[in-house]
Design a protein around this motif. Structure first.
Motif, PDB file in Angstrom:
ATOM      1  N   GLY A  20      24.153 -27.900  -3.324  1.00  0.00           N
ATOM      2  CA  GLY A  20      25.064 -28.163  -4.426  1.00  0.00           C
ATOM      3  C   GLY A  20      24.813 -27.275  -5.633  1.00  0.00           C
ATOM      4  O   GLY A  20      23.734 -26.694  -5.813  1.00  0.00           O
ATOM      5  N   ILE A  21      25.824 -27.174  -6.496  1.00  0.00           N
ATOM      6  CA  ILE A  21      25.733 -26.375  -7.715  1.00  0.00           C
ATOM      7  C   ILE A  21      26.194 -27.230  -8.894  1.00  0.00           C
ATOM      8  O   ILE A  21      26.864 -28.253  -8.710  1.00  0.00           O
ATOM      9  N   PRO A  22      25.872 -26.831 -10.138  1.00  0.00           N
ATOM     10  CA  PRO A  22      26.305 -27.608 -11.300  1.00  0.00           C
ATOM     11  C   PRO A  22      27.777 -27.359 -11.612  1.00  0.00           C
ATOM     12  O   PRO A  22      28.271 -26.229 -11.516  1.00  0.00           O
ATOM     13  N   LEU A  23      28.479 -28.419 -11.972  1.00  0.00           N
ATOM     14  CA  LEU A  23      29.899 -28.341 -12.295  1.00  0.00           C
ATOM     15  C   LEU A  23      30.190 -29.254 -13.475  1.00  0.00           C
ATOM     16  O   LEU A  23      29.388 -30.125 -13.830  1.00  0.00           O
ATOM     17  N   THR A  24      31.357 -29.059 -14.064  1.00  0.00           N
ATOM     18  CA  THR A  24      31.797 -29.928 -15.152  1.00  0.00           C
ATOM     19  C   THR A  24      33.313 -30.062 -15.074  1.00  0.00           C
ATOM     20  O   THR A  24      33.931 -29.600 -14.107  1.00  0.00           O
ATOM     21  N   LYS A  25      33.916 -30.717 -16.067  1.00  0.00           N
ATOM     22  CA  LYS A  25      35.363 -30.912 -16.096  1.00  0.00           C
ATOM     23  C   LYS A  25      35.919 -30.397 -17.413  1.00  0.00           C
ATOM     24  O   LYS A  25      35.268 -30.501 -18.460  1.00  0.00           O
ATOM     25  N   ASP A  26      37.123 -29.826 -17.330  1.00  0.00           N
ATOM     26  CA  ASP A  26      37.757 -29.341 -18.546  1.00  0.00           C
ATOM     27  C   ASP A  26      38.530 -30.472 -19.221  1.00  0.00           C
ATOM     28  O   ASP A  26      38.464 -31.640 -18.799  1.00  0.00           O
ATOM     29  N   SER A  27      39.276 -30.126 -20.258  1.00  0.00           N
ATOM     30  CA  SER A  27      39.987 -31.143 -21.036  1.00  0.00           C
ATOM     31  C   SER A  27      41.073 -31.843 -20.231  1.00  0.00           C
ATOM     32  O   SER A  27      41.506 -32.944 -20.586  1.00  0.00           O
ATOM     33  N   GLU A  28      41.527 -31.202 -19.141  1.00  0.00           N
ATOM     34  CA  GLU A  28      42.540 -31.813 -18.284  1.00  0.00           C
ATOM     35  C   GLU A  28      41.930 -32.635 -17.150  1.00  0.00           C
ATOM     36  O   GLU A  28      42.657 -33.201 -16.336  1.00  0.00           O
ATOM     37  N   GLY A  29      40.615 -32.661 -17.097  1.00  0.00           N
ATOM     38  CA  GLY A  29      39.937 -33.391 -16.036  1.00  0.00           C
ATOM     39  C   GLY A  29      39.736 -32.597 -14.767  1.00  0.00           C
ATOM     40  O   GLY A  29      39.261 -33.142 -13.769  1.00  0.00           O
TER      41      GLY A  29
END
Length: 835
Positions: free
Chosen positions: A263-272
């Motif tokens: 796995g790798i690190p991820l995030t979410k933008d303002s739109e999800g």
């Protein structure tokens, strides 16, 4: 004998009314690839009779993949070859080995629901041994002639550990003349160089010899900073064709190293929407790096050599003897025997958790300051240069990993033998009867070690030390040593052997020219014995660090185990061939999967259960030059499904585990079809729609609340099964021009929403992927290929973070989380030669 039935005209009108004109136009034109033989391929997988059966005549769902289809996509792994098989959910984002295939809603990881075969014998008797999936020990190259995939049906009657299906890789055989194929493959994105080849030649007296294999060198689409994939295999086959049968003696040697992408690190933008982090490209970056390429880790018994640059290192030798003989009028004797010996070391860096550096420091501050007199503060520093880590924005994100550097060594050898006798005779119709006995002997040793590391969040991430400082800013101690927060965070050592004996029988009873009843049964017994070493915790007493204070190691006390399991399974189906090229079938199968030596090798006290599977299916088959259509409705009930809920505890740098048993149900429709309305165009659609659910998942979950272990009641009954989409499809439009010398095709893959946990709180969003290939036949012997994968650079998550918990994910609502997406946009080019 083929017979025209009274209903033929009616059904033909329904199927081809709108296409009769197109057929008339194309009747004298060159067919699209595979069109002329579609449905008339002789199927050898999933049956044991003395007679032959074509695909359109089978009473079970089967998919065929020939060499041309393989070349049109150039799959990079065993799991990639299966992405066009309906009913299979395939996760191939981990690289060339260690993929996941889930068949018809059977919700187990790895290859626990299907078995891989090579020329009718298992590639590995148990394809889902712990840390040793069958795809780690098998590679697809130009030696493979075609693949037959049986979904459900009688696969569990003729093969062990194949409740959801069997994938049979059928190798090339030499003919009466010298012939050969070769391929040179280059991938600029991954710095890939690969050569494949096979040549066959007669040597007289009905004998021929075939030699094939591959070699490749590749850094990887996710560049680890070193060569990620390197190695190859060679095989030689001595084959004899005689008036009353055939025999093959083959030898294969595999020496390969394949990187394992975690796995790798991820995030979410303002739109999800899921996006990458600054400093870490979600398409091409990996946590692997030169710093963790090779590490010397401490243990109570001496240094442990961790070699991430070797990835999954496999060394395998295999010899097979395969024979088929006509021993009398309507009698056929088949004998298949194989011995293989393998040594596998699976090296990988597994992300356990990701957080801001500030959060990590807050977690360890009191523990570290309290451990070292004079300490007043703590700090993160890079191991390689001592530079302080900027908690506010290092690498543009200020985030850190806790990972597990984990080498797992599995030595395994096995002897397989399958002997069957088939007889075709007349008695109230025609019977094609077979009886067989299968024997397998397996020996395995298993060793596992882990060390927790702290690394920054960056492509080719670097190791960090967490140090304690006094008031003057001097280092007085450290949580870590050379980036290791805890040596020996996991330990396992075990060995064992297993004997499997199975007796099976089948009958294909042709009652009338268009109607047949097929049945079979299998009784199987497994006996496993061995021992597993208990663990203890030791302090290696380096006063400068806490990393070696709690090292798990062997206690020297081995706990023996000796267990036996057996089960009877059976299948009953019917086939109505109402047209020469169309039919209907229905089938019920009572399948099972028995525990194996791998169930005990890390825990002698384990209490595995026999997994039972009830499968219903019914399907329509139709094949003509214009249209091929196969549609199958299925329902699968799976009992005693175990979820191993492994969670990483950042406070102790260790893992806790809870196992919960439940039942599942999945029902749906599998579809595969190809339309060829004109010589220059064809369209293929493979799709699966299903409702995969937990039936009665109610339990008490072990969780830590305010530092206290607490049981929390949960009820996830009716929730969607882990990681399986409700809709998966692959649509492939293609054009064929210049008398089929030029072909271009586009693969459109779409997968609906899935979940990483049984609670259905950790969502894996729907995604669509575009792949394409182009072929130009320069001459009859030379072809040029170009491939483009993930052309839109989609971030398609195949799994979340299993170490966050698969019952209730601990990262479900986190803005910063770990997931494993597919590889980014990449291109490859190939030249094929044949003679």
């Amino acid at each position: 004998m083929k017979v025209a039935y009274p209903v033929r005209a009616v059904v033909a009108a329904l199927l081809v009314t709108c296409s009769s004109h197109a057929l008339a136009q194309t009747a004298d034109q060159p067919a699209a690839p595979e069109a002329e033989t579609e449905g008339q391929d002789i199927i050898v997988t999933g049956r044991a009779g003395a007679g032959e059966r074509t695909r359109v005549e089978t009473s079970y769902a089967v998919t065929t993949i020939d060499a041309d289809m393989l070349r049109s996509r150039a799959p990079s792994s065993v799991t990639e070859t299966l992405k066009s098989v309906p009913g299979f959910w395939v996760e191939a984002s981990g690289g060339e080995g260690s993929g996941n295939v889930r068949a018809r809603g059977i919700p187990v990881d790895g290859f626990g629901s299907i078995n891989l075969l090579e020329d009718g014998l298992p590639v590995q008797h148990d394809p889902a041994l712990g840390y040793l999936n069958a795809d780690q020990a098998f590679r697809v190259d130009q030696s493979i002639d075609r693949i037959e995939v049986v979904r459900g049906g009688p696969s569990s009657v003729f093969y062990s550990n194949a409740p959801g299906g069997a994938v049979n890789f059928i190798t090339r055989k030499p003919g009466d003349e010298i012939s050969g194929v070769a391929r040179v493959l280059y991938g600029p994105t991954a710095d890939l160089y690969r050569v494949d080849g096979w040549v066959g030649a007669p040597i007289g007296g009905g004998w021929g010899i075939g030699v094939g294999g591959f070699y490749r060198n590749e850094r990887g689409v996710r560049d680890p900073g070193f060569t990620g994939n390197k190695g190859g295999q060679i095989r030689a086959d001595l084959h004899g064709d005689f008036a009353n049968g055939s025999t093959t003696i083959s030898y294969k040697h595999l020496a390969d190293n394949a990187i394992f992408y975690t796995g790798i690190p991820l995030t979410k933008d303002s739109e999800g929407d899921i996006v990458g982090l600054p400093g870490f490209d979600p398409h091409y970056d990996t946590t692997a790096s030169a710093q963790v390429r090779r590490m010397t880790l401490k243990s109570a018994t001496g240094p442990v050599d961790f070699r991430e640059d070797q990835g999954t290192r496999i060394r395998l030798d295999q010899i097979s003897w395969l024979s088929d003989w006509q021993v009398g009028d309507g009698w056929k004797l088949s004998h298949r025997m194989r011995y293989r010996d393998s040594n596998t070391v699976r090296n990988g860096v597994y992300p356990a958790s990701v957080s801001t550096a500030t959060a990590l420091l807050n977690t360890y501050r009191n523990q570290v300051i309290g451990a070292f007199p004079g300490a007043t503060s703590i700090q993160l520093r890079y191991v390689d240069n001592g530079q302080a880590f900027d908690v506010a924005g290092q690498n543009g994100n200020g985030d850190v990993f806790i990972n597990a550097a984990r080498p797992v060594t599995v030595e395994e050898s096995e002897l397989l033998n399958d002997l069957r006798l088939a007889h075709r005779f007349e008695a109230a119709g025609t019977h094609d009867f077979a009886v067989g006995i299968y024997y397998a002997y397996i020996k395995e040793t298993f060793r596992r070690y882990s060390a927790s590391t702290i690394q920054d969040v960056s492509g080719n991430s670097r190791l960090l030390d967490l140090v304690a400082l006094n008031a003057a800013g001097n280092v007085v101690g450290a949580l870590t040593e050379n980036g290791v927060a805890r040596y020996g965070s996991e330990f396992a050592n075990g060995y064992g052997s297993q004997r499997t004996v199975a007796v099976y029988a089948s009958d294909e009873w042709q009652i009338a020219p268009g109607f047949r009843i097929d049945g079979g049964l299998r009784w199987e017994k497994v006996s496993a014995a061995g021992a597993q070493e208990n663990s203890r915790t030791v302090n290696l007493r380096n006063a400068a660090t806490l990393a070696d204070d709690s090292v798990l190691t062997g206690s020297g006390v081995f706990v023996p185990y000796s267990r036996t399991f057996d089960r009877l399974g059976w299948t009953l189906g019917a086939n109505w061939q109402f047209m020469e090229d169309a039919g209907l079938f229905a089938r019920y199968t009572s399948a099972f999967r028995l525990p194996s030596v791998g169930s005990f090798i890390t825990s002698a006290a384990a209490q595995p259960v026999v997994q039972g599977i009830d499968m219903w299916e019914a399907g329509l088959k139709y094949s003509s030059r214009l249209l091929s259509l196969y549609a199958t409705a299925f329902l699968t009930d799976f009992d005693s499904y175990s979820i191993g809920n492994t969670r990483f505890d950042t406070a102790t740098n260790s893992y806790t585990q809870q196992t919960v048993y439940t039942d599942t149900r999945a029902y749906g429709v599998e579809f595969e079809g190809t339309l060829r309305p004109a010589p220059f165009f064809d369209f293929t659609l493979n799709a699966t729609w299903q409702e995969p659910t937990f039936r009665n998942l109610a339990f008490n979950e072990l969780a830590t609340v305010n530092g206290v272990q607490t049981l929390i009641p949960r009820d996830y009954s009716g929730n969607q099964l882990l990681r399986v989409p409700k809709l998966a499809l692959r649509a492939t439009p293609a054009v064929n021009l210049f008398d089929n010398r030029f072909r271009a095709q586009l693969d459109v893959e779409h997968y609906t929403r899935r979940y990483a946990d049984a609670a259905n709180t950790s969502t894996l969003p729907a995604y669509t992927v575009l792949n394409a290939s182009v072929r130009l036949n320069v001459t009859d012997q030379i072809s040029l290929w170009a491939y483009g994968d993930n052309l839109t650079n989609t971030i398609g998550l195949t799994e979340g973070n299993p170490r966050a918990g698969e019952l209730t994910s601990g990262q479900a609502n986190d803005l910063l989380f770990i997931g494993r997406p597919i590889l980014g946009r990449n291109f490859r080019f190939a030249v094929d030669f044949k003679f």
